[in-house]
Design an enzyme around this catalytic site. Structure first.
Site, PDB file in Angstrom:
ATOM      1  N   GLU A  89       0.882  -1.197  -0.069  1.00  0.00           N
ATOM      2  CA  GLU A  89       0.015  -0.095  -0.009  1.00  0.00           C
ATOM      3  C   GLU A  89       0.865   1.000  -0.136  1.00  0.00           C
ATOM      4  O   GLU A  89       1.831   0.981   0.654  1.00  0.00           O
ATOM      5  CB  GLU A  89      -0.871  -0.099   1.104  1.00  0.00           C
TER       6      GLU A  89
ATOM      7  N   ASP B 222       0.119   5.258   0.556  1.00  0.00           N
ATOM      8  CA  ASP B 222      -1.229   6.227   0.713  1.00  0.00           C
ATOM      9  C   ASP B 222      -0.634   7.720   0.850  1.00  0.00           C
ATOM     10  O   ASP B 222       0.112   8.092   1.360  1.00  0.00           O
ATOM     11  CB  ASP B 222      -1.418   5.981   2.465  1.00  0.00           C
TER      12      ASP B 222
ATOM     13  N   GLU C 283      -3.106  10.324   2.504  1.00  0.00           N
ATOM     14  CA  GLU C 283      -4.224  10.494   3.504  1.00  0.00           C
ATOM     15  C   GLU C 283      -4.496  12.121   3.756  1.00  0.00           C
ATOM     16  O   GLU C 283      -3.507  12.766   4.247  1.00  0.00           O
ATOM     17  CB  GLU C 283      -4.371   9.554   4.700  1.00  0.00           C
TER      18      GLU C 283
ATOM     19  N   ARG D 252       2.418  -3.829  10.820  1.00  0.00           N
ATOM     20  CA  ARG D 252       2.627  -3.670  12.029  1.00  0.00           C
ATOM     21  C   ARG D 252       3.758  -2.338  12.267  1.00  0.00           C
ATOM     22  O   ARG D 252       3.837  -1.711  13.451  1.00  0.00           O
ATOM     23  CB  ARG D 252       3.113  -4.727  12.982  1.00  0.00           C
TER      24      ARG D 252
ATOM     25  N   ARG E 217       4.732   3.758   8.847  1.00  0.00           N
ATOM     26  CA  ARG E 217       5.923   4.600   8.355  1.00  0.00           C
ATOM     27  C   ARG E 217       5.206   5.899   8.030  1.00  0.00           C
ATOM     28  O   ARG E 217       5.566   6.288   6.902  1.00  0.00           O
ATOM     29  CB  ARG E 217       6.614   3.847   6.977  1.00  0.00           C
TER      30      ARG E 217
ATOM     31  N   GLU F 245     -12.250   7.656  14.523  1.00  0.00           N
ATOM     32  CA  GLU F 245     -11.746   6.857  15.706  1.00  0.00           C
ATOM     33  C   GLU F 245     -10.060   7.590  15.785  1.00  0.00           C
ATOM     34  O   GLU F 245      -9.358   7.184  16.913  1.00  0.00           O
ATOM     35  CB  GLU F 245     -11.387   5.530  15.576  1.00  0.00           C
TER      36      GLU F 245
END
Ligand SMILES: *[C@@H]1O[C@H](CO)[C@@H](O)[C@H](O)[C@H]1NC(C)=O
Ligand SMILES: *[C@@H]1O[C@H](CO)[C@@H](O)[C@H](O)[C@H]1NC(C)=O
Ligand SMILES: *[C@@H]1O[C@H](CO)[C@@H](O)[C@H](O)[C@H]1NC(C)=O
Ligand SMILES: *[C@@H]1O[C@H](CO)[C@@H](O)[C@H](O)[C@H]1NC(C)=O
Length: 312
Positions: free
Chosen positions: A124, A126, A128, A151, A154, A218
């Site tokens: 992935e 991203d 955002e 986990r 980055r 969240e």
């Protein structure tokens, strides 16, 4: 002499007032250094021809004869588009105009992923854009997962040097075997080099391109302190100026993944390294606008991920 001093005094006063006004009304105006316009090298494709609905189809409106689209988030749903093609690498751009007003909890994402095909070891890349509880402090967050490395976050985060709700700005991802570069209006803000330290965590399987808007209550705004307030819905992101060019899955003959070829649109020599002008832009963006990097987060990582220390 007196009038000269008066003039000097008044013009100084004027400059000072303008400065104060600027800072208080819309923040200081930052002019990025000149950079080459990568977005000018590729042609634009229509939304209708290059994208399918990913989710929330009733919240997507295709406009301007298929060249642009409005994606919205309301109480019923967010929405998203996914590219019809999958890519081994490429240059991807969308010009986006973000929703104005109070947008806490809202996430606008422009990203590459193959989580649909590789649920346990997906890749992935991203971009955002995270909404905010004030008027205009959108945050740009970038992140990378390779081969299921979810986990290890980055993330790197930036403030933008313009108001992203006032007009369209280009958000781009360049991804090839040499590096991943995130660009905003053609200014590189992050380069992730495919060095030895990163090894198998470098994204290397074909990915689709997504544009989405959704509820990130969240976590998106101050770690989830400010959820989406649907009193201000619908939240609408407009998209146009789509560019997607690179090595398309199932059309492999058209790609030159292993050899550097100047004919290749994205894996050629000029895409293997940033130019000195782009390095100046990168340095500017990181010095002035980056406020978080995982590589500096010693609370989170007692031992920093290997690429942080590597001389890339
Ligand atoms: C976005 O890219 C297009 C194509 O290169 C260009 O015409 C437009 O001016 C760019 N917009 C901004 C805000 O840089
Ligand atoms: C609308 O798009 C179609 C298909 O891309 C094209 O043939 C047509 O000329 C466009 N119409 C206008 C008014 O731009
Ligand atoms: C996109 O939609 C078309 C028409 O519904 C469909 O034939 C095609 O398989 C879809 N492509 C992808 C990648 O989902
Ligand atoms: C990716 O991870 C899988 C296990 O999830 C592993 O078998 C594979 O070798 C890895 N790929 C690379 C390129 O390291």
């Amino acid at each position: 002499m007196a009038s000269f001093h008066n003039k000097l005094f008044f013009s100084s006063l004027l400059i000072f007032c303008n400065l104060v006004l600027e800072v208080y009304s819309r923040g200081p105006v930052y002019r990025p250094p000149d950079v080459e316009l990568l977005t000018d090298r590729f042609s634009q494709v229509s939304v209708a021809q290059s994208y399918n609905v990913s989710f929330g189809g009733s919240n997507i409106g295709v406009t301007n004869n298929g060249t642009s689209a409005d994606l919205s988030l309301d109480k019923s749903s967010g929405s998203g588009l996914v590219s019809k093609s999958k890519y081994f690498y490429g240059f991807f751009n969308a010009a986006l105009k973000l929703p104005a007003g109070f947008t806490s909890g809202v996430v606008v994402a422009y990203y590459l992923s193959n989580a649909d095909v590789f649920p346990h070891n997906h890749d992935e890349i991203d971009i955002e854009l995270l909404g905010h509880e004030k008027r205009r402090d959108w945050v740009l967050q970038t992140n990378i997962y390779g081969n299921g490395s979810v986990r290890t976050g980055r993330e790197e985060k930036f403030y933008l040097w313009f108001d992203p709700t006032e007009g369209f700005h280009n958000y781009s991802i360049l991804w090839n075997n040499h590096h991943i570069v995130f660009l905003v209006d053609n200014v590189p803000v992050r380069e992730f080099v495919h060095g030895n330290a990163i090894g198998s965590v470098y994204p290397s399987k074909p990915m689709s391109v997504y544009t989405t808007i959704w509820d990130g209550s969240e976590w998106a705004t101050h770690g989830g302190k400010y959820p989406v307030n649907y009193k201000f819905a619908p939240f609408v992101v407009s998209m146009r100026g789509i560019e997607m060019e690179g090595c398309v899955l199932n059309q492999r003959a058209s790609c030159s993944r292993s050899s550097l070829s100047s004919l290749d649109p994205v894996d050629g020599e000029q895409f293997a390294k940033l130019s000195s002008q782009q390095m100046t832009g990168l340095d500017w963006a990181r010095r002035k606008h980056m406020f978080y990097s995982y590589c500096q987060d010693k609370n989170r990582y007692k031992v920093l991920p290997p690429e942080c220390n590597a001389k890339q």
